[in-house]
Scaffold this active site. Structure first.
Site, mmCIF file in Angstrom:
data_model
loop_
_atom_site.group_PDB
_atom_site.id
_atom_site.type_symbol
_atom_site.label_atom_id
_atom_site.label_comp_id
_atom_site.label_asym_id
_atom_site.label_seq_id
_atom_site.Cartn_x
_atom_site.Cartn_y
_atom_site.Cartn_z
ATOM 1 N N ASP A 52 0.842 -1.195 0.000
ATOM 2 C CA ASP A 52 0.000 0.000 0.000
ATOM 3 C C ASP A 52 0.876 1.244 0.000
ATOM 4 O OD1 ASP A 52 -2.950 1.092 0.990
ATOM 5 O OD2 ASP A 52 -1.291 2.280 1.783
ATOM 6 N N TYR A 57 2.835 9.831 -0.120
ATOM 7 C CA TYR A 57 3.995 9.233 0.521
ATOM 8 C C TYR A 57 5.279 9.536 -0.238
ATOM 9 C CZ TYR A 57 0.425 6.272 2.794
ATOM 10 O OH TYR A 57 -0.663 5.803 3.480
ATOM 11 N N LYS A 82 -2.930 5.836 -3.935
ATOM 12 C CA LYS A 82 -3.995 6.778 -3.600
ATOM 13 C C LYS A 82 -3.706 8.151 -4.223
ATOM 14 C CE LYS A 82 -3.709 4.669 0.980
ATOM 15 N NZ LYS A 82 -2.260 4.442 0.950
ATOM 16 N N HIS A 118 -7.586 9.504 -1.372
ATOM 17 C CA HIS A 118 -6.881 9.395 -0.094
ATOM 18 C C HIS A 118 -7.642 10.028 1.068
ATOM 19 C CE1 HIS A 118 -2.527 9.039 1.626
ATOM 20 N NE2 HIS A 118 -3.428 8.638 2.483
#
Length: 269
Positions: A52, A57, A82, A118
């Protein structure tokens, strides 16, 4: 690896690995990206096939690099990413398309197994507009399934009622300090698979002690007890660890079942 079946018919591994501090200096969320694939390759060796990540990120490229280094076929993996709920990504259709293309390019893949919005924001119509672009990518086969993250009942319900494709997953915070039962139960009732992020975070020492007592009956750790509790109630989990032994332990949750009494006790933590 055990799976659950999404409302699209796709098999979804019931446990995966979070990655939000992987490939970063000092394993810090805001750390500089250093491209280190050690933890991901360790996880692959341990048996993880579900990873994931997210645009936010900043490490989609690290995940993609690790998959390539593993020398395993792309279809052996289930990859989630996401798109941020930020104006630069939802301003118009082109902004959404830019985000999806960014993820595909960074992951170095022709398709993404699951793509989530997200975070929600305070405009249901705009969220539906973003969703409709994601639906088009499902039609093209570039996104195999789509879902949401951190959505409440109103926000999830709006997409269910007004979207063409039903959300497959709702990824939400869930751990002993906040099981988030209301949205998890609502998601299950709507045939949307709930997925827990941070399932082993924010666990108090007191809770660890009580969960360890339960674990002793099964020869399991407090962390394994938490993960088992989640999957027994239909929640997919994505724990994260930089430690090889703990990565392995997090997968060792399929050889025991919690008693009803233990589950009732855990739910009250």
């Amino acid at each position: 690896m055990e799976t659950v079946t999404l409302n699209t018919g796709i098999k979804f591994p019931i446990i995966g690995s979070g990655t939000n501090t992987f490939g970063k200096v000092d394993h810090a969320y805001q750390g500089e990206i250093n491209g280190d694939t050690t933890e991901i390759l360790m996880a692959i060796d341990a048996g993880y096939r579900h990873f994931d990540t997210a645009i936010s990120y900043r490490n989609e490229s690290v995940v993609g690099k690790a998959l390539g280094e593993s020398k395993k076929a792309r279809n052996e993996f289930f990859i989630t990413s996401k798109i941020p709920g930020k104006q630069e990504y939802y301003a118009d259709k082109e902004a959404v398309k830019k985000g999806v293309k960014q993820s595909l390019q960074a992951l170095n893949t022709a398709y993404i197994d699951l793509y989530l919005i997200h975070h929600p924001w305070d405009n249901l119509v705009q969220m539906l507009s973003m969703w409709q672009v994601l639906e088009d990518y499902v039609d093209q086969g570039k996104l195999k399934a789509i879902g949401v993250s951190n959505f409440n009942e109103k926000e999830l319900g709006y997409l269910i009622e007004n979207g063409r494709i039903k959300p497959a997953v709702n990824q939400v915070e869930s751990h002993p300090r906040n099981w988030n039962d209301v949205i998890i139960n609502y998601s299950l009732a709507q045939e949307v698979v709930p997925e827990a992020w941070g399932p082993l975070t924010r666990v108090s020492d007191q809770a660890k002690e009580k969960l360890s007592e339960i674990g002793a009956k099964y020869n399991k750790t407090w962390a394994q007890v938490i993960l088992r509790y989640q999957i027994e109630r239909g929640v997919v989990v994505i724990p994260k660890s930089h430690n090889q032994k703990r990565q392995e332990q997090n997968l060792e949750i399929f050889d025991f079942k919690l008693s009803d009494e233990d589950k009732q006790f855990i739910s009250a933590q």
